[in-house]
Design a protein around this motif. Structure first.
Motif, PDB file in Angstrom:
ATOM      1  N   ALA A   1       0.831  -1.206   0.000  1.00  0.00           N
ATOM      2  CA  ALA A   1       0.000   0.000   0.000  1.00  0.00           C
ATOM      3  C   ALA A   1       0.867   1.258   0.000  1.00  0.00           C
ATOM      4  CB  ALA A   1      -0.917   0.000   1.215  1.00  0.00           C
ATOM      5  N   THR A   2       0.434   2.250  -0.756  1.00  0.00           N
ATOM      6  CA  THR A   2       1.173   3.510  -0.808  1.00  0.00           C
ATOM      7  C   THR A   2       0.642   4.506   0.213  1.00  0.00           C
ATOM      8  OG1 THR A   2      -0.285   4.315  -2.553  1.00  0.00           O
ATOM      9  CG2 THR A   2       1.758   3.245  -3.240  1.00  0.00           C
ATOM     10  N   ASP A   3      -0.528   4.252   0.765  1.00  0.00           N
ATOM     11  CA  ASP A   3      -1.128   5.142   1.740  1.00  0.00           C
ATOM     12  C   ASP A   3      -1.526   4.319   2.961  1.00  0.00           C
ATOM     13  OD1 ASP A   3      -2.316   7.235   3.055  1.00  0.00           O
ATOM     14  OD2 ASP A   3      -4.134   7.200   1.852  1.00  0.00           O
ATOM     15  N   ALA A   4      -1.075   4.730   4.111  1.00  0.00           N
ATOM     16  CA  ALA A   4      -1.337   3.969   5.332  1.00  0.00           C
ATOM     17  C   ALA A   4      -2.475   4.584   6.136  1.00  0.00           C
ATOM     18  CB  ALA A   4      -0.062   3.889   6.161  1.00  0.00           C
ATOM     19  N   THR A   5      -3.511   5.058   5.458  1.00  0.00           N
ATOM     20  CA  THR A   5      -4.619   5.729   6.125  1.00  0.00           C
ATOM     21  C   THR A   5      -5.258   4.834   7.177  1.00  0.00           C
ATOM     22  OG1 THR A   5      -5.044   7.019   4.146  1.00  0.00           O
ATOM     23  CG2 THR A   5      -6.806   6.914   5.759  1.00  0.00           C
ATOM     24  N   ASN A   6      -5.588   3.603   6.830  1.00  0.00           N
ATOM     25  CA  ASN A   6      -6.214   2.707   7.803  1.00  0.00           C
ATOM     26  C   ASN A   6      -5.269   2.380   8.951  1.00  0.00           C
ATOM     27  OD1 ASN A   6      -8.599   2.667   6.402  1.00  0.00           O
ATOM     28  ND2 ASN A   6      -8.475   0.535   5.785  1.00  0.00           N
ATOM     29  N   PHE A   7      -4.001   2.202   8.652  1.00  0.00           N
ATOM     30  CA  PHE A   7      -3.023   1.941   9.710  1.00  0.00           C
ATOM     31  C   PHE A   7      -3.027   3.087  10.717  1.00  0.00           C
ATOM     32  CE2 PHE A   7       1.250   2.828  11.344  1.00  0.00           C
ATOM     33  CZ  PHE A   7       1.473   1.686  12.088  1.00  0.00           C
ATOM     34  N   ARG A   8      -2.909   4.297  10.239  1.00  0.00           N
ATOM     35  CA  ARG A   8      -2.856   5.454  11.144  1.00  0.00           C
ATOM     36  C   ARG A   8      -4.168   5.626  11.907  1.00  0.00           C
ATOM     37  NH1 ARG A   8      -0.025   7.566   6.670  1.00  0.00           N
ATOM     38  NH2 ARG A   8       2.189   7.321   7.095  1.00  0.00           N
TER      39      ARG A   8
ATOM     40  N   ILE B   1      -0.117  -2.347  23.378  1.00  0.00           N
ATOM     41  CA  ILE B   1       1.106  -2.290  22.582  1.00  0.00           C
ATOM     42  C   ILE B   1       0.753  -2.737  21.170  1.00  0.00           C
ATOM     43  CG2 ILE B   1       3.457  -3.151  22.231  1.00  0.00           C
ATOM     44  CD1 ILE B   1       3.582  -3.722  25.245  1.00  0.00           C
ATOM     45  N   ALA B   2       0.945  -1.855  20.211  1.00  0.00           N
ATOM     46  CA  ALA B   2       0.744  -2.168  18.792  1.00  0.00           C
ATOM     47  C   ALA B   2       2.108  -2.418  18.172  1.00  0.00           C
ATOM     48  CB  ALA B   2       0.053  -1.018  18.089  1.00  0.00           C
ATOM     49  N   VAL B   3       2.194  -3.445  17.340  1.00  0.00           N
ATOM     50  CA  VAL B   3       3.463  -3.796  16.708  1.00  0.00           C
ATOM     51  C   VAL B   3       3.267  -3.802  15.205  1.00  0.00           C
ATOM     52  CG1 VAL B   3       5.324  -5.493  16.566  1.00  0.00           C
ATOM     53  CG2 VAL B   3       4.059  -5.212  18.708  1.00  0.00           C
ATOM     54  N   ASP B   4       4.072  -3.024  14.487  1.00  0.00           N
ATOM     55  CA  ASP B   4       4.006  -2.976  13.042  1.00  0.00           C
ATOM     56  C   ASP B   4       5.053  -3.912  12.440  1.00  0.00           C
ATOM     57  OD1 ASP B   4       3.015  -2.113  10.572  1.00  0.00           O
ATOM     58  OD2 ASP B   4       4.474  -0.498  10.431  1.00  0.00           O
TER      59      ASP B   4
END
Length: 157
Positions: free
Chosen positions: A21-28, A150-153
Motif C-alpha cells: 500500500a502507498t497510503d497507510a490511512t487505515n493503519f494510522r 502495545i501495537a506492533v508494526d
C-alpha cells in the motif's frame, strides 16, 4: 464490551491495506483509535518507537493532546539504518514542530538509558515500529510491557 473486543472492532473497521500500500490511512486510523482507547482506560503517555518522518507521530500527538498526554518518540535517525538516508529527522522536526506535547529521545531503544526511561514511565499506549528484527522488537515490547496497549508494526518481518 471489554478492551480486547474494542481493539478487535477497531482492527475490523479499518483493515490492513497490505504490504504494498502507498497510503497507510487505515493503519494510522487504527493506531490513533487504539491510542485514544488506551487513554480512555488508563493513565500514562504514548510511546512511538521508530518514527521515521513523523506521519504517524502527528496523529498520535493529536490524540495525546486531546487526552492531555505526551508522545515520547524513540528513534536514532541514523543514516544507513532502517530506511534512513539522511533527511528524515529534519522532516520529522518540521512535521511535528507545532506540537508541545512531544518528547524526543534520539537514540537506539536497545540502550540501557532508554530502557530505564521507559520502564520508569507510566505508559498507556506503545507503537513498536523500530528496527525490524526479532531481538530489537522483543526488547521494545519488553521495555514497554506496562503499557495498556502495545501495537506492533511489520510483524511479518
Amino acid at each position: 464490551m471489554n478492551l480486547a473486543d474494542e481493539v478487535i472492532n477497531i482492527i475490523e473497521a479499518y483493515p490492513d491495506e497490505g504490504r504494498e500500500a502507498t497510503d497507510a490511512t487505515n493503519f494510522r486510523k487504527r493506531i490513533s483509535l487504539c491510542a485514544a482507547l488506551a487513554a480512555s482506560h488508563y493513565a500514562g503517555d504514548f510511546v512511538e518507537i521508530g518514527a521515521f518522518v513523523g506521519q504517524t507521530t502527528v496523529e498520535l500527538l493529536r490524540v495525546a493532546g486531546e487526552a492531555n498526554r505526551k508522545v515520547v518518540v524513540v528513534d536514532p535517525w541514523k543514516e544507513g539504518t532502517q530506511n534512513c538516508r539522511g533527511g528524515e529527522y529534519k522532516e520529522f522536526l518540521t512535521r511535528t514542530r507545532s506540537f508541545s506535547n512531544l518528547e524526543v529521545i534520539r537514540d537506539f531503544s536497545q540502550r540501557d538509558e532508554v530502557r530505564n526511561k521507559m520502564l520508569n514511565r507510566l505508559l498507556a499506549f506503545t507503537l513498536v515500529d523500530g528496527l525490524h528484527k526479532y531481538g530489537a522488537a522483543l526488547n521494545d515490547i519488553v521495555m514497554t510491557r506496562h503499557s495498556l496497549i502495545i501495537a506492533v508494526d511489520d510483524v511479518l518481518w
